[in-house]
Motif scaffolding. Structure first.
Motif, short mmCIF file in Angstrom:
data_model
loop_
_atom_site.label_atom_id
_atom_site.label_comp_id
_atom_site.label_asym_id
_atom_site.label_seq_id
_atom_site.Cartn_x
_atom_site.Cartn_y
_atom_site.Cartn_z
N GLN A 30 0.85 -1.18 0.00
CA GLN A 30 0.00 0.00 0.00
C GLN A 30 0.89 1.24 0.00
O GLN A 30 1.90 1.29 0.71
CB GLN A 30 -0.91 -0.01 1.23
N GLY A 33 -1.20 5.24 2.04
CA GLY A 33 -2.52 5.00 2.60
C GLY A 33 -3.63 5.28 1.62
O GLY A 33 -4.79 5.51 2.01
N ASN A 166 -5.55 8.42 2.25
CA ASN A 166 -4.66 8.56 3.40
C ASN A 166 -5.13 7.75 4.61
O ASN A 166 -4.88 8.13 5.75
CB ASN A 166 -4.51 10.03 3.80
N TYR A 168 -4.82 3.97 6.10
CA TYR A 168 -4.22 2.65 5.96
C TYR A 168 -5.22 1.60 6.41
O TYR A 168 -5.78 1.68 7.50
CB TYR A 168 -2.93 2.56 6.78
N ASN A 170 -6.21 -2.68 6.78
CA ASN A 170 -5.50 -3.93 7.01
C ASN A 170 -5.72 -4.91 5.87
O ASN A 170 -6.55 -4.68 4.96
CB ASN A 170 -5.91 -4.55 8.36
#
Length: 213
Positions: A30, A33, A166, A168, A170
């Motif tokens: 990634q 983000g 922006n 993040y 999982n």
């Protein structure tokens, strides 16, 4: 690089036909983000996670608003809408327009409007916000039907609860997003026409690094 895109007309689910699906990809990271990086034997893919989430939610909302049978949930405590007196008066003869979407509204004794029932697809704690959005379209549309505003409403609602830039997320969230994207009718653009996926082939990457001419 190739921006996987479609014409503006294809943004409406109702006018779209099944097209090439998102290929199988291996997620590898990634960036900022905001962008998901994936690869397969065909090349490297950059996916805008916000645009992807918008597309998934847009098609979900559009389908739910298009279904013949709508399921509603009765609220234990009615929610009062924040409306002006003029808006309340304008809604008095339009409550029947909300029924096809699973919304039940009624005037209260304080010259306001209460939400009695909401469709089951409303996210929890967003009952007021989503209803206010629908009320706005009904008020702006005058005699317009739910069918006429379905596309615009689905676009607007898709922005409200999507993954933002922006942020993040999982691996489980990423895998769920990519899986949902593969089930979309048009996975390559968001409902506003922005690209969801940009692809770089191996040849294009090697040319950038001047490994080949």
């Amino acid at each position: 690089n190739k921006v996987e895109n479609t014409s503006s007309k294809e943004n409406e689910v109702s006018s779209e036909t099944p097209r090439k699906k998102v290929p199988l990809m291996d997620y590898i990271g990634q960036y900022l983000g905001t962008y998901l990086i994936a690869q397969n034997e065909e090349g490297l893919y950059i996916i805008d996670q916000h645009a992807a989430a918008e597309r998934v939610r847009y098609e979900n909302y559009f389908e739910r608003m298009s279904t013949v049978e709508v399921h509603s949930t009765k609220l234990l405590i009615p929610i009062t809408l924040n409306l002006s007196n003029q808006e309340v008066l304008a809604l008095q003869d339009k409550f029947n327009l909300f029924i096809p979407l699973g919304l039940e509204l009624t005037a209260n004794q304080y010259n306001g409007v209460d939400i009695l029932s909401v469709p089951t697809w409303f996210p929890e704690n967003f009952e007021r916000e989503y209803t206010e959005e629908i009320v706005k379209y009904i008020l702006d549309g005058k005699d317009v039907t739910i069918g006429d505003i379905r596309d615009s409403l689905a676009k607007n609602l898709s922005c409200k609860h999507s993954i933002k830039a922006n942020k993040y997320i999982n691996k489980n969230e990423i895998e769920k997003l990519l899986a949902d994207l593969t089930n979309c009718i048009n996975p390559y653009t968001c409902p506003h026409g922005r690209p969801v996926i940009i692809k770089f082939t191996q040849t294009e990457i090697e040319k950038m690094f001047k490994r080949i001419l």
